[in-house]
Scaffold this active site. Structure first.
Site, PDB file in Angstrom:
ATOM      1  N   ILE A 268     -53.218   4.892  -8.864  1.00 22.41           N
ATOM      2  CA  ILE A 268     -52.767   5.099 -10.240  1.00 22.41           C
ATOM      3  C   ILE A 268     -52.862   6.569 -10.588  1.00 22.41           C
ATOM      4  O   ILE A 268     -53.642   7.315 -10.004  1.00 22.41           O
ATOM      5  CB  ILE A 268     -53.567   4.255 -11.258  1.00 22.41           C
ATOM      6  CG1 ILE A 268     -55.047   4.667 -11.270  1.00 22.41           C
ATOM      7  CG2 ILE A 268     -53.433   2.767 -10.961  1.00 22.41           C
ATOM      8  CD1 ILE A 268     -55.844   4.029 -12.404  1.00 22.41           C
ATOM      9  N   SER A 269     -52.040   6.996 -11.535  1.00 19.62           N
ATOM     10  CA  SER A 269     -52.039   8.368 -12.037  1.00 19.62           C
ATOM     11  C   SER A 269     -51.768   9.349 -10.891  1.00 19.62           C
ATOM     12  O   SER A 269     -50.791   9.191 -10.170  1.00 19.62           O
ATOM     13  CB  SER A 269     -53.353   8.654 -12.768  1.00 19.62           C
ATOM     14  OG  SER A 269     -53.273   9.842 -13.513  1.00 19.62           O
ATOM     15  N   ASN A 270     -52.645  10.327 -10.659  1.00 21.06           N
ATOM     16  CA  ASN A 270     -52.438  11.211  -9.514  1.00 21.06           C
ATOM     17  C   ASN A 270     -52.447  10.430  -8.205  1.00 21.06           C
ATOM     18  O   ASN A 270     -51.733  10.773  -7.262  1.00 21.06           O
ATOM     19  CB  ASN A 270     -53.523  12.283  -9.469  1.00 21.06           C
ATOM     20  CG  ASN A 270     -53.252  13.405 -10.451  1.00 21.06           C
ATOM     21  OD1 ASN A 270     -52.176  13.514 -11.008  1.00 21.06           O
ATOM     22  ND2 ASN A 270     -54.246  14.249 -10.674  1.00 21.06           N
ATOM     23  N   GLY A 272     -51.317   7.416  -7.904  1.00 21.95           N
ATOM     24  CA  GLY A 272     -50.003   6.795  -7.824  1.00 21.95           C
ATOM     25  C   GLY A 272     -48.963   7.755  -7.293  1.00 21.95           C
ATOM     26  O   GLY A 272     -48.110   7.398  -6.478  1.00 21.95           O
ATOM     27  N   GLY A 292     -49.204   2.817  -9.973  1.00 25.57           N
ATOM     28  CA  GLY A 292     -49.335   2.646 -11.413  1.00 25.57           C
ATOM     29  C   GLY A 292     -49.352   3.998 -12.106  1.00 25.57           C
ATOM     30  O   GLY A 292     -50.032   4.921 -11.664  1.00 25.57           O
TER      31      GLY A 292
END
Length: 576
Positions: A268-270, A272, A292
């Site tokens: 997720i985020s970085n 992801g 995500g």
């Protein structure tokens, strides 16, 4: 917990830190550190269980100045669970979704270095005793944000370990291996304080450094290699590390490889963004990729780099948020204290010629129109209040500016530094107890955990101007360009992307939407994209009532996505 730490492991760590040798994935010649985790020290929660993870009080160190490896690991797992998942009572974690079941098994820990010997990252493979040899599944999970190596445990571990899958994590070259420049003290493979070449991270210190500054170095800002450009390669290398760990853990099951093991990349985020970048690597054959709220940058299709939309947000968002309807901004932070400061920021923008409204409401309306015209929704602006109130945009941009400029410690191109401070904001030496807890407690980017972000000029707008001008620097521009995503190497790799429509940190219109558009125009049709209503970036904030009233968690949707993706790749079900 039994630890087997050989001289070969130390050689691997030393090579990774010094940048003098290529990483080998042959675990027979360079074995990792292997630890057992059973009973009151399991893989998934380090023995804390749901109740322990929900506790707002961190697991204690018997000796705060010399915590043991077991204590540090337990505290790191506690901190990373709480930094990502909504564990607050009433939120439903462990009841309606998610798992904190005790999972017994082994961990294989090491430091990997990319070919060329310049970009090192921590890797930890978790092999459950209940590994399902029929499934032969391995999840590879890079940390979100700049977190340490356990930064994705609530994302991948919580889904995969109870199902009999192995999981391998990487900090993707960021993480929490802080170094106290005064003493030269960093952290070893177990997270304990260390000096010399037993440190996982050895920064270069500039001759410009001021001795009285008491500076602190950390990998994301001070590795001098722009780790973001290599996040995809870190993921692939971590996956190979996990495959080798499985081969060593189960020698009777034959060699585990990309062809006979289902390798799923999830983040997720970085993290992801990192798994999507990993899809570009020719030698990797992922069974599936699940991302995500990915921080991913593409050229065209409306894509925008983090540094660029971060500059926009740092400039206009605090003022624009004042134009939102009453009740739109969630607390914390406290609105009563923040709104006057936001109004002063509007006036500072007018002084700089960026706005021309007659009063603060008119300036806020103008700033709001600028943000909306660039693609920000009101939902994202409301959710972004946390980033404004906690000064997150400046923290992020300063660290990324250092990474993109490839600056050594003491030579930030805009004059920032990281240091321990006294109550009266004076630089001081970090205490033993503070240094001992950096590895377990930090989120990877200061300020926090007794490390402050410092600048001698208190005018934040002047600081912003320097960060803006830095974008034109050739080294910085080249570094940002190196983070640009391209098409996956294999057009049949199933990819699932989930993103909250109200994401106020990684706006969906600059990241997921352009990336999916690039895939579809490029002929990659094995992609599912789910834009989630009433979802923002930080599930952990949903423990606050004002956030829970407005938004729902993304993590259960990610777990459901993994369920459906597994059904697709293992049972022939439809794409999610």
């Amino acid at each position: 917990m039994k630890t087997l730490l050989t001289a070969a492991v130390l050689a691997t760590v030393t090579a990774g830190c010094a940048g003098t040798a290529q990483m080998t994935n042959n675990m027979a010649s360079q074995p990792p550190q292997i630890t057992d985790h059973r009973g009151d020290d399991d893989l998934l929660t380090a023995g804390l269980g749901l109740k322990g993870l929900q506790s707002p009080v961190a697991p204690a160190f018997a000796n705060p100045e010399q915590p043991t490896a077991v204590e540090l690991r337990r505290r790191a797992i506690w901190a990373n669970w709480r930094g990502i998942a909504d564990l607050a009572p009433g939120g439903g974690y462990g009841e309606r979704y998610g798992s904190t079941a005790a999972v017994a098994g082994r961990e294989y820990s090491g430091v990997a270095t990319l070919p060329g010997g310049v970009s090192s990252h921590r890797v930890v493979a978790q092999i459950p005793d209940g590994f399902d040899g029929n499934k032969r599944c391995l999840l590879v999970a890079p940390s979100s944000g700049s977190r340490g190596v356990y930064g994705a445990i609530s994302v991948a571990g919580a889904w995969g370990l109870p199902k009999g899958c192995a999981v391998v994590y990487t900090d993707k070259g960021t993480g929490t291996d802080f170094v106290d420049v005064d003493t030269g003290e960093g952290t070893d493979l177990a997270g304990q304080r260390a000096i010399g070449h037993s440190r996982v991270f050895i920064p270069k210190v500039s001759a410009q450094k001021t001795p009285q500054a008491h500076e602190v170095a950390f990998k994301h800002a001070h590795s001098q290699v722009n780790p973001e450009a290599d996040w995809g390669r870190h993921v692939v290398q971590a996956a190979q590390f996990g495959l080798d760990a499985l081969s060593q853990a189960f020698p009777g099951n034959g060699q585990f490889n990309w062809d006979n093991t289902r390798v799923i990349a999830v983040g997720i985020s970085n993290g992801g963004g990192a798994v999507l970048r990993a899809a570009e690597e020719q030698g990797a054959h992922f069974a599936a990729i699940v991302a995500g709220e990915p921080q991913i940058h593409v050229n065209g299709f409306g894509g925008k780099a983090l540094y660029d939309y971060g500059l926009d947000a740092m400039t206009f968002m605090p003022c624009a948020q004042l134009a939102l309807p009453d009740g739109a901004l969630p607390e914390p932070p406290a609105l009563a204290a923040a709104k006057p400061l936001m109004g002063l920021w509007c006036q500072r923008l007018k002084m700089a010629g960026r706005l021309d409204g007659a009063d603060v409401p008119a300036m806020a309306k103008q700033a709001h129109e600028i943000m909306r015209a660039s693609g920000w929704s009101d939902g994202a602006l409301a959710a972004g209040y946390a980033s404004t109130g906690f000064d997150l945009w400046r923290s992020v941009l300063v660290a990324y500016a250092s990474a993109y400029a490839q600056a050594p410690v003491g030579a930030h191109p805009c004059g920032y530094r990281y240091q321990a401070e006294s109550a009266d904001k004076q630089a001081r030496a970090a205490t033993l107890a503070e240094r001992a807890a950096w590895w377990s407690d930090s989120s990877g980017i200061p300020p926090g955990n007794a490390v402050s972000l410092k600048h001698d000029n208190p005018d934040i707008y002047a600081q912003l101007q320097c960060l803006t001008e830095l974008r034109k620097d050739p080294v910085v521009a080249e570094s940002i360009a190196a983070t640009t995503a391209s098409m996956p190497a294999h057009k049949d790799t199933p990819i699932l992307i989930l993103h909250g429509k109200d994401d106020g940190l990684v706006p969906i219109q600059y990241s997921s939407i352009p990336y999916v558009a690039m895939l579809r125009e490029g002929g990659h049709n094995a992609v599912s994209f789910i834009a989630e209503d009433k979802a923002q970036h930080f599930d952990a904030f949903l423990g606050f009532p004002a956030y829970r009233q407005r938004w729902r968690p993304l993590l259960p949707e990610l777990y459901r996505g993994l369920d459906r993706m597994w059904s697709h790749i293992a049972e022939g079900g439809p794409m999610p």
